[in-house]
Design an enzyme around this catalytic site. Sequence first.
Site, mmCIF file in Angstrom:
data_model
loop_
_atom_site.group_PDB
_atom_site.id
_atom_site.type_symbol
_atom_site.label_atom_id
_atom_site.label_comp_id
_atom_site.label_asym_id
_atom_site.label_seq_id
_atom_site.Cartn_x
_atom_site.Cartn_y
_atom_site.Cartn_z
ATOM 1 C CG HIS A 166 -27.494 -3.978 61.489
ATOM 2 N ND1 HIS A 166 -26.420 -4.054 60.638
ATOM 3 C CD2 HIS A 166 -27.191 -4.763 62.555
ATOM 4 C CE1 HIS A 166 -25.488 -4.840 61.172
ATOM 5 N NE2 HIS A 166 -25.935 -5.279 62.333
ATOM 6 C CD GLU A 168 -27.604 2.685 62.901
ATOM 7 O OE1 GLU A 168 -27.682 1.483 62.558
ATOM 8 O OE2 GLU A 168 -28.116 3.607 62.248
ATOM 9 C CG HIS A 176 -30.777 -4.505 55.240
ATOM 10 N ND1 HIS A 176 -29.410 -4.416 55.190
ATOM 11 C CD2 HIS A 176 -31.178 -5.011 54.046
ATOM 12 C CE1 HIS A 176 -28.992 -4.836 54.005
ATOM 13 N NE2 HIS A 176 -30.042 -5.203 53.294
ATOM 14 N NE ARG A 216 -24.641 -3.083 66.154
ATOM 15 C CZ ARG A 216 -25.166 -2.423 65.135
ATOM 16 N NH1 ARG A 216 -24.541 -2.380 63.974
ATOM 17 N NH2 ARG A 216 -26.325 -1.808 65.257
ATOM 18 C CG ASP A 217 -24.536 -8.196 63.666
ATOM 19 O OD1 ASP A 217 -25.021 -7.152 64.131
ATOM 20 O OD2 ASP A 217 -24.153 -8.299 62.482
ATOM 21 C CD GLN A 262 -23.292 7.434 56.346
ATOM 22 O OE1 GLN A 262 -23.703 8.269 57.140
ATOM 23 N NE2 GLN A 262 -22.709 6.316 56.724
ATOM 24 C CB ALA A 263 -22.975 6.344 49.431
ATOM 25 C CG ASN A 264 -22.843 3.380 54.633
ATOM 26 O OD1 ASN A 264 -22.233 4.432 54.716
ATOM 27 N ND2 ASN A 264 -23.886 3.094 55.391
ATOM 28 N NE ARG A 311 -20.596 -7.483 56.480
ATOM 29 C CZ ARG A 311 -19.488 -7.125 57.120
ATOM 30 N NH1 ARG A 311 -19.583 -6.455 58.256
ATOM 31 N NH2 ARG A 311 -18.304 -7.431 56.619
ATOM 32 N NE ARG A 318 -19.747 -0.598 23.426
ATOM 33 C CZ ARG A 318 -20.408 0.546 23.693
ATOM 34 N NH1 ARG A 318 -19.754 1.690 23.754
ATOM 35 N NH2 ARG A 318 -21.704 0.511 23.929
ATOM 36 C CE LYS A 376 -29.653 0.473 56.843
ATOM 37 N NZ LYS A 376 -29.191 -0.708 57.609
ATOM 38 C CE1 TYR A 412 -26.242 -2.266 53.756
ATOM 39 C CE2 TYR A 412 -24.003 -2.177 52.904
ATOM 40 C CZ TYR A 412 -24.981 -2.825 53.624
ATOM 41 O OH TYR A 412 -24.708 -4.024 54.219
#
Length: 207
Positions: free
Chosen positions: A62, A143, A119, A167-168, A47-49, A59, A23, A72, A132
């Site tokens: 951070h 940040e 991360h 940004r990065d 919070q969940a991302n 990425r 299944r 995280k 996340y």
Amino acid sequence: MKIRELSLEGAWEITPQLHGDPRGLFLEWYRSDRLAAAVGIPFRLAQANMSVSARDVVRGIHYADVPPGQAKYVTCVRGAVTDVIVDLRTGSPTFGQWEAVRLDDAERRAVFLAEGLGHGFCALTGDATLAYLCSTPYNPAAERAVHPLDPALGIAWPATVPLLSDRDAAAPSLAEQRSAGLLPDLATCRAHAAGRMVPNMPLPGGN
């Protein structure tokens, strides 16, 4: 569920038990009680991302100011990534070191990283999707970032031409963030974590 401490204090790999039949598949990819028992510190979910990345997107790296920082818990729900955790905490014996863990939709592993660790990840497939769980809400004023291609870190990203956000690409080097006093301090991170310890459990890595 197996929870294994990585080489950086405050970083853990979680390997769930997969239950499959014709299944489909079932797994527990997060258990607050088991994580707290292994780590010694409860994880507060605020919070969940979710992020979706094209192949070769990088990425990171951070992190957030401590306190309050942002712990995280990360897993890959589609595709595959090389997930990278970096020790950005001044005073740490592993300062500037990193460890990589493959996260994918086959083994369904996750990583947990405590406040003060950096991360990042590199997408190995198209539409690589990460979920996340975060201990604090997003706070743009707190940040921070370190350039993911900083030679001082020497991260072996598995991409011929890493694709970075503006940004990065403009993020400071590790040395620049340290010179500006914008890196976390290991003692501060430990003290912050000690305030959330599970009773009768030692602080991981502490003395």
